[in-house]
Design a protein around this motif. Sequence first.
Motif, PDB file in Angstrom:
ATOM      1  N   LEU A 104       0.831  -1.202   0.000  1.00  0.00           N
ATOM      2  CA  LEU A 104       0.000   0.000   0.000  1.00  0.00           C
ATOM      3  C   LEU A 104       0.861   1.245   0.000  1.00  0.00           C
ATOM      4  N   GLY A 105       0.246   2.389  -0.184  1.00  0.00           N
ATOM      5  CA  GLY A 105       1.003   3.636  -0.095  1.00  0.00           C
ATOM      6  C   GLY A 105       0.630   4.647  -1.154  1.00  0.00           C
ATOM      7  N   ASP A 106       0.054   4.194  -2.245  1.00  0.00           N
ATOM      8  CA  ASP A 106      -0.332   5.136  -3.284  1.00  0.00           C
ATOM      9  C   ASP A 106      -1.839   5.203  -3.397  1.00  0.00           C
ATOM     10  N   SER A 107      -2.287   6.210  -4.132  1.00  0.00           N
ATOM     11  CA  SER A 107      -3.736   6.368  -4.258  1.00  0.00           C
ATOM     12  C   SER A 107      -4.099   6.927  -5.617  1.00  0.00           C
ATOM     13  N   HIS A 108      -5.405   6.904  -5.886  1.00  0.00           N
ATOM     14  CA  HIS A 108      -5.895   7.528  -7.105  1.00  0.00           C
ATOM     15  C   HIS A 108      -7.213   8.230  -6.765  1.00  0.00           C
ATOM     16  N   LYS A 109      -7.177   9.558  -6.825  1.00  0.00           N
ATOM     17  CA  LYS A 109      -8.353  10.379  -6.517  1.00  0.00           C
ATOM     18  C   LYS A 109      -9.002   9.967  -5.191  1.00  0.00           C
ATOM     19  N   GLY A 110      -8.172   9.757  -4.202  1.00  0.00           N
ATOM     20  CA  GLY A 110      -8.694   9.432  -2.879  1.00  0.00           C
ATOM     21  C   GLY A 110      -8.884   7.945  -2.638  1.00  0.00           C
ATOM     22  N   TYR A 111      -8.845   7.148  -3.697  1.00  0.00           N
ATOM     23  CA  TYR A 111      -8.977   5.699  -3.512  1.00  0.00           C
ATOM     24  C   TYR A 111      -7.609   5.056  -3.418  1.00  0.00           C
ATOM     25  N   ARG A 112      -7.487   4.113  -2.457  1.00  0.00           N
ATOM     26  CA  ARG A 112      -6.199   3.500  -2.238  1.00  0.00           C
ATOM     27  C   ARG A 112      -5.838   2.541  -3.379  1.00  0.00           C
ATOM     28  N   TYR A 158     -15.555   4.907 -14.309  1.00  0.00           N
ATOM     29  CA  TYR A 158     -14.557   4.195 -15.091  1.00  0.00           C
ATOM     30  C   TYR A 158     -15.119   2.925 -15.712  1.00  0.00           C
ATOM     31  N   ASP A 159     -14.583   2.602 -16.822  1.00  0.00           N
ATOM     32  CA  ASP A 159     -14.952   1.358 -17.479  1.00  0.00           C
ATOM     33  C   ASP A 159     -13.679   0.695 -17.989  1.00  0.00           C
ATOM     34  N   ILE A 160     -13.825  -0.496 -18.522  1.00  0.00           N
ATOM     35  CA  ILE A 160     -12.672  -1.209 -19.063  1.00  0.00           C
ATOM     36  C   ILE A 160     -11.989  -0.335 -20.115  1.00  0.00           C
ATOM     37  N   GLY A 161     -10.665  -0.253 -20.029  1.00  0.00           N
ATOM     38  CA  GLY A 161      -9.935   0.515 -21.020  1.00  0.00           C
ATOM     39  C   GLY A 161      -9.570   1.911 -20.561  1.00  0.00           C
ATOM     40  N   ASN A 162     -10.244   2.403 -19.494  1.00  0.00           N
ATOM     41  CA  ASN A 162      -9.911   3.732 -18.988  1.00  0.00           C
ATOM     42  C   ASN A 162      -8.482   3.750 -18.464  1.00  0.00           C
ATOM     43  N   SER A 163      -7.885   4.906 -18.524  1.00  0.00           N
ATOM     44  CA  SER A 163      -6.516   5.039 -18.048  1.00  0.00           C
ATOM     45  C   SER A 163      -6.530   5.640 -16.640  1.00  0.00           C
ATOM     46  N   VAL A 164      -5.671   5.098 -15.774  1.00  0.00           N
ATOM     47  CA  VAL A 164      -5.627   5.540 -14.377  1.00  0.00           C
ATOM     48  C   VAL A 164      -4.212   5.994 -14.053  1.00  0.00           C
ATOM     49  N   VAL A 165      -4.115   7.255 -13.610  1.00  0.00           N
ATOM     50  CA  VAL A 165      -2.805   7.750 -13.204  1.00  0.00           C
ATOM     51  C   VAL A 165      -2.725   7.698 -11.693  1.00  0.00           C
ATOM     52  N   ILE A 166      -1.729   7.003 -11.191  1.00  0.00           N
ATOM     53  CA  ILE A 166      -1.628   6.817  -9.742  1.00  0.00           C
ATOM     54  C   ILE A 166      -0.852   7.966  -9.116  1.00  0.00           C
ATOM     55  N   SER A 167      -1.376   8.445  -7.973  1.00  0.00           N
ATOM     56  CA  SER A 167      -0.709   9.535  -7.272  1.00  0.00           C
ATOM     57  C   SER A 167       0.147   8.950  -6.178  1.00  0.00           C
ATOM     58  N   HIS A 168       1.231   9.653  -5.901  1.00  0.00           N
ATOM     59  CA  HIS A 168       2.096   9.168  -4.839  1.00  0.00           C
ATOM     60  C   HIS A 168       1.517   9.575  -3.491  1.00  0.00           C
ATOM     61  N   ALA A 170      -1.053   8.718   0.039  1.00  0.00           N
ATOM     62  CA  ALA A 170      -2.410   8.239   0.221  1.00  0.00           C
ATOM     63  C   ALA A 170      -3.416   9.362   0.444  1.00  0.00           C
ATOM     64  N   GLY A 171      -2.965  10.602   0.366  1.00  0.00           N
ATOM     65  CA  GLY A 171      -3.892  11.709   0.634  1.00  0.00           C
ATOM     66  C   GLY A 171      -4.939  11.836  -0.452  1.00  0.00           C
ATOM     67  N   ASP A 172      -6.013  12.579  -0.096  1.00  0.00           N
ATOM     68  CA  ASP A 172      -7.069  12.816  -1.068  1.00  0.00           C
ATOM     69  C   ASP A 172      -6.555  13.638  -2.238  1.00  0.00           C
ATOM     70  N   VAL A 173      -5.735  14.607  -1.910  1.00  0.00           N
ATOM     71  CA  VAL A 173      -5.182  15.444  -2.956  1.00  0.00           C
ATOM     72  C   VAL A 173      -3.658  15.255  -2.945  1.00  0.00           C
ATOM     73  N   SER A 174      -3.165  14.779  -4.040  1.00  0.00           N
ATOM     74  CA  SER A 174      -1.721  14.577  -4.121  1.00  0.00           C
ATOM     75  C   SER A 174      -1.185  15.396  -5.284  1.00  0.00           C
ATOM     76  N   PHE A 175      -0.030  15.974  -5.053  1.00  0.00           N
ATOM     77  CA  PHE A 175       0.519  16.812  -6.117  1.00  0.00           C
ATOM     78  C   PHE A 175       1.570  16.084  -6.926  1.00  0.00           C
ATOM     79  N   ILE A 176       1.940  14.909  -6.425  1.00  0.00           N
ATOM     80  CA  ILE A 176       2.941  14.172  -7.177  1.00  0.00           C
ATOM     81  C   ILE A 176       2.256  13.000  -7.870  1.00  0.00           C
ATOM     82  N   GLU A 177       2.267  13.013  -9.172  1.00  0.00           N
ATOM     83  CA  GLU A 177       1.576  11.977  -9.923  1.00  0.00           C
ATOM     84  C   GLU A 177       2.599  11.070 -10.609  1.00  0.00           C
TER      85      GLU A 177
END
Lengths: 420, 258
Positions: A104-112, A158-168, A170-177
């Motif tokens: 664990l440790g990273d997130s995407h738009k608030g989701y772990r 989201y659906d199959i095929g969508n692209s997800v950029v993971i943020s560094h 676990a915060g809700d708002v992360s500035f490092i992507e």
Amino acid sequence: MKQIALLTLKSTRNRKFTIFLTVLSIGLSVCLLLGVERIRTESRASFINTISDTDLIVGARSGPIQLLLYSVFRIGHATNNISWQSYQEIAEFPDVSWTIPISLGDSHKGYRVMGTSKAYFEHFRYGRKQSLQFKNGGVFDDLYDAVIGSEVAVKLGYDIGNSVVISHGAGDVSFIEHDDKPFKVVGILTPTGTPADQTIHVSLGGIEAIHIGWADGSAPSGLTISAAHARRLNLTPKTITAFLVKLNSPIATFKTQRAINQYKAEPLSAILPGVALQQLWELIGIAEKALIAVSVFVVVVGLFGMLTALMTSLNERRREMAILRSVGARPIHVFSLIIAEAILVTLLGIGVGVVLLYGLLVVAQPLLITQFGLFITISFLSLYEIMLIGLVLKAGVLAGIIPGWRIYRYSLNDGMTIKT
Amino acid sequence: MMSISTDTTTNTKRQDDVAGKPLIELSEIRFSWPGGTLPVLEIDHFHLGHDESIFIRGPSGSGKSTLLGIITGILLPQDGDVVVVDRRINDLSGAERDRFRVDTMGYIFQMFNLIPYLNIVENVILPCQFSKSRKAQALRNSSTLEEEALRLLSHLNLGGSEVQDKVVAELSVGQQQRVAAARALIGGPRLVIGDEPTSSLDSEHRESFLRLLFEECSRMGSSLIFVSHDIDLAPMFDRVVELSEINNAPDGTAGGKE
């Protein structure tokens, strides 16, 4: 007593509007009481069954609740990671049937975001030993594949095929992507009512790939390694956050737990998920008690409504009682007339409440699954619920005794003189 | 309309058990309210014969309600004997007195006699729900209680569905009093008690109501106690009793609790 029952029926029918309101208020309160009780037991069951068929959870040394919170509920952070080597060694214990690594440790738009292996989709069980099911797609295969939980899919569209950029982080708002290495959604899970709904699952290798060159949580300075280039590197993780263990036999549980807790290479903790979940529920269970207390009070208020209605009707009914006395009704008959009304009204209220409850359950069941991931089985009234209903009925009879006693005294004193 | 042919069967003058004894006999009665020091009712002797109609007159507060309470067994005097139909009421338990009351007495109140949530016929047959003997007697006169109720109602000029189908609240006061009379009479109780039953009627209805009541009482073989302050009606009765003349209580005008 037959004539009293008939008189009660006719008398209540004559006042059907006010009686209807009283019945409705008792019905609503009973529905609330049973509904709260239903949701309480179901959410408790769902909570206790957040993870099942797992014998031990292993993480860096910490308290059981903390380990449970971050490994299962993805709340808070691990104090420390555990080395890949220790994981490998423990996974090779002869008593161990399977293990699921968790990173664990990273997130995407608030989701772990959780790094794991394919074993997770094969072995992880929740609820009544249910396995994870795919609504769409399937298990991640490629390094940059992601499987998302149902809530993530619904909330983020989201659906199959969508692209997800993971943020560094676990915060809700992360500035490092980690925007140089986007992931592709290849699977969407069905709702489970567990934290899996709010999780983005990727492979351990994927987690490793996006962190190449990172040191101590800061982005690499200078040269970055492209997504394609990362594929060619050794992506075996050096550390993971925790792992789940299933043993060949539950008899080995305590032996294995002791072995892990006394592990020489690094300080580890192994906890029994059932015990820890129970402890955690007791901690947060105060809220449920408050909820029950409130709904009990609502029932009391509903019964007080009936009591008030009965008491206010007494004065206008004193004449009726005098007439009944003149045609041979005894004070006990007059008393029973009031008690019978209280019982009738309470019973009708309970009936209305139960019908309302099941009506609401049918309507709310799909909503609760999609909105809260809470699965409520529409089953017959449990013994406890029947006991609650019995208590409501008893309280109703008790509420009837007060005006009943009053009219009993009236009819003894008034006799046949009509007092208004 | 109901058949009149059964009427003769109801006209049973209970000669067999009269045997010279009165229907009601009060002797050496003394009653005071609990906590009250002075008696409100002190009667040396009072009696009512079989098939007798008696008019008890007294201003309000003269102890009329108390006297009726004692006769009906609602109130128990501190001293004295209350004998009704050869039974000493003082000796009966509360439940026995309640049963005895409905078995032997029909009661007509001053007004609002009827239970609003029952229909007219249901109101009339109410005593039969609580008294087996009155139910049995009613069923000797007619095949069902409802039929007996309708029969009595038509005798009291309440025949016809246009009246009988009405809700109680739609009846005029005079009609309500006649329904109450039918209820008091059903099952042929020994005694009918009217507690100012004509006070809410206007003068022309008073007499016609009373005449119907007399007629039915004699048909059913019931004695009648009629309490009123309206002396105009007194000549119609066998006997008139001035309550103030038989009540020796010093507090007799205080009227107890009222």
